[in-house]
Design a protein around this motif. Structure first.
Motif, short mmCIF file in Angstrom:
data_model
loop_
_atom_site.label_atom_id
_atom_site.label_comp_id
_atom_site.label_asym_id
_atom_site.label_seq_id
_atom_site.Cartn_x
_atom_site.Cartn_y
_atom_site.Cartn_z
N ALA A 124 0.74 -1.25 0.01
CA ALA A 124 0.20 -0.23 -0.21
C ALA A 124 0.87 1.24 -0.02
O ALA A 124 2.06 1.51 0.55
N ALA A 125 0.33 2.19 -0.57
CA ALA A 125 0.99 3.54 -0.65
C ALA A 125 -0.03 4.71 -0.19
O ALA A 125 -1.33 4.48 -0.88
N GLY A 126 0.27 5.64 0.47
CA GLY A 126 -0.67 6.59 0.79
C GLY A 126 -0.31 7.98 0.85
O GLY A 126 1.01 8.19 0.87
N LEU A 127 -1.26 8.99 1.15
CA LEU A 127 -0.94 10.31 1.15
C LEU A 127 -1.45 10.87 2.51
O LEU A 127 -2.84 10.59 2.52
N PHE A 128 -0.93 11.24 3.43
CA PHE A 128 -1.71 11.96 4.55
C PHE A 128 -1.45 13.68 4.55
O PHE A 128 -0.31 14.06 4.37
N VAL A 129 -2.38 14.29 4.81
CA VAL A 129 -2.28 15.70 4.85
C VAL A 129 -2.49 16.04 6.49
O VAL A 129 -3.21 15.86 7.13
N ILE A 130 -1.42 16.97 6.78
CA ILE A 130 -0.92 17.35 8.15
C ILE A 130 -1.66 18.56 8.37
O ILE A 130 -2.11 19.49 7.89
N VAL A 131 -2.30 18.43 9.96
CA VAL A 131 -3.18 19.62 10.17
C VAL A 131 -2.12 20.13 11.38
O VAL A 131 -1.88 19.34 12.47
N THR A 132 -1.85 21.28 11.07
CA THR A 132 -0.58 21.60 12.16
C THR A 132 -1.14 22.12 13.48
O THR A 132 -2.42 22.40 13.53
N ALA A 133 -0.13 22.47 14.25
CA ALA A 133 -0.78 22.88 15.60
C ALA A 133 -1.59 24.22 15.63
O ALA A 133 -2.47 24.55 16.16
N ASP A 134 -0.88 25.03 14.75
CA ASP A 134 -1.34 26.36 14.31
C ASP A 134 -2.79 26.32 14.06
O ASP A 134 -3.73 26.96 14.30
N GLN A 135 -3.18 25.26 12.94
CA GLN A 135 -4.20 25.38 12.61
C GLN A 135 -5.30 24.86 13.45
O GLN A 135 -6.51 24.97 13.44
N LEU A 136 -4.84 23.75 14.42
CA LEU A 136 -5.94 23.05 15.22
C LEU A 136 -6.24 24.36 16.21
O LEU A 136 -7.35 24.35 16.74
N GLY A 137 -5.33 25.17 16.54
CA GLY A 137 -5.45 26.20 17.45
C GLY A 137 -6.56 27.28 16.80
O GLY A 137 -7.42 28.02 17.62
N SER A 138 -6.53 27.57 15.84
CA SER A 138 -7.51 28.45 15.04
C SER A 138 -9.00 27.83 14.65
O SER A 138 -9.79 28.48 14.18
#
Length: 243
Positions: free
Chosen positions: A229-243
């Motif tokens: 399997a191969a995949g792509l994950f999109v990171i949600v940064t700490a700054d984005q979570l804070g906003s």
């Protein structure tokens, strides 16, 4: 997919500490449950019942007893308390909690879908941080059988996504599955342990590229994988979570 983890993974610096160590059988449980042992034992008994129900046949009276018991027990549980919601800080804690130590068993919720020992619909899974990757030993029972002796491809895929989700936990990032490609090269056997190995291959900004291979538990490390399997994950940064 058979090589070692990438040496140079560019991307956001992790804002929390890495407590990696050779910690053996330590359990990294993100959300402890005071009834973890009791709920896991009960769920294990229900899983055994589910596999036995699929594999065996019985008389109408026993089926009626099972139906009555299951309905009555479900009503009792539903009346005992309100549904327990998932905590809202699940992703945010990736940036404040320490990473699981190397070799430790990794678990978010005891009743996590597909891998939680306190979830009666889960598979039998032992999930551990393995260096900068994740290694999971998985056994699929009769309830997940499709073609004779083989695990249903959907169940195999569900665990692929779950293992990759735990890879994000071990890397210390919050991320969503954006793309997942699976090559079924051989049948995954029922009632036999198989090994899922996952790793991050590179990081481009907020994009985490990952790979995973599944092999029979008794196969040598260089054996051809049953699943890739191969995949792509999109990171949600700490700054984005804070906003």
């Amino acid at each position: 997919m058979d090589g070692s983890a990438a040496d140079d993974l560019s991307g956001p610096t992790l804002p929390h500490s890495d407590t990696s160590s050779d910690s053996g059988d330590d359990l990294h449980l993100i959300y402890p449950d005071p009834q973890f042992a009791e709920r896991s034992a009960a769920a294990g008994a229900l899983r055994r019942l589910a596999h036995a129900f699929v594999r065996h046949r019985t008389d109408p009276e026993t089926l009626a007893e099972i139906t009555a018991w299951a309905d009555a027990t479900a009503e009792r549980l539903e009346a005992a308390s309100d549904p327990v919601p998932r905590p809202q800080d699940y992703f945010a804690r990736r940036y404040v909690d320490p990473r699981p130590s190397d070799g430790s068993e990794v678990m978010a919720f005891g009743d996590r879908a597909f891998s939680g020992p306190a979830n009666p619909t889960a598979m039998e899974v032992d999930m551990r941080r393995h260096g900068e990757g994740v290694r999971a030993t998985v056994s699929f029972g009769a309830a997940f059988e499709s073609a004779p002796g083989r695990v249903h491809g959907g169940a195999v895929c569900a665990v692929v996504d779950d293992v990759l989700g735990y890879l994000m936990v071990c890397l210390g990032i919050a991320a969503y599955t954006a793309r997942l490609e699976i090559d079924y090269r051989g049948g995954v056997p029922i009632d036999e342990p198989v090994i899922y190995d996952a790793r991050e291959t590179r990081r481009d900004g907020r994009k985490s590229h990952v790979e995973l291979a599944v092999r029979a538990g008794n196969a040598p490390p260089d054996a051809p994988p049953l699943i890739e399997a191969a995949g792509l994950f999109v990171i949600v940064t700490a700054d984005q979570l804070g906003s």
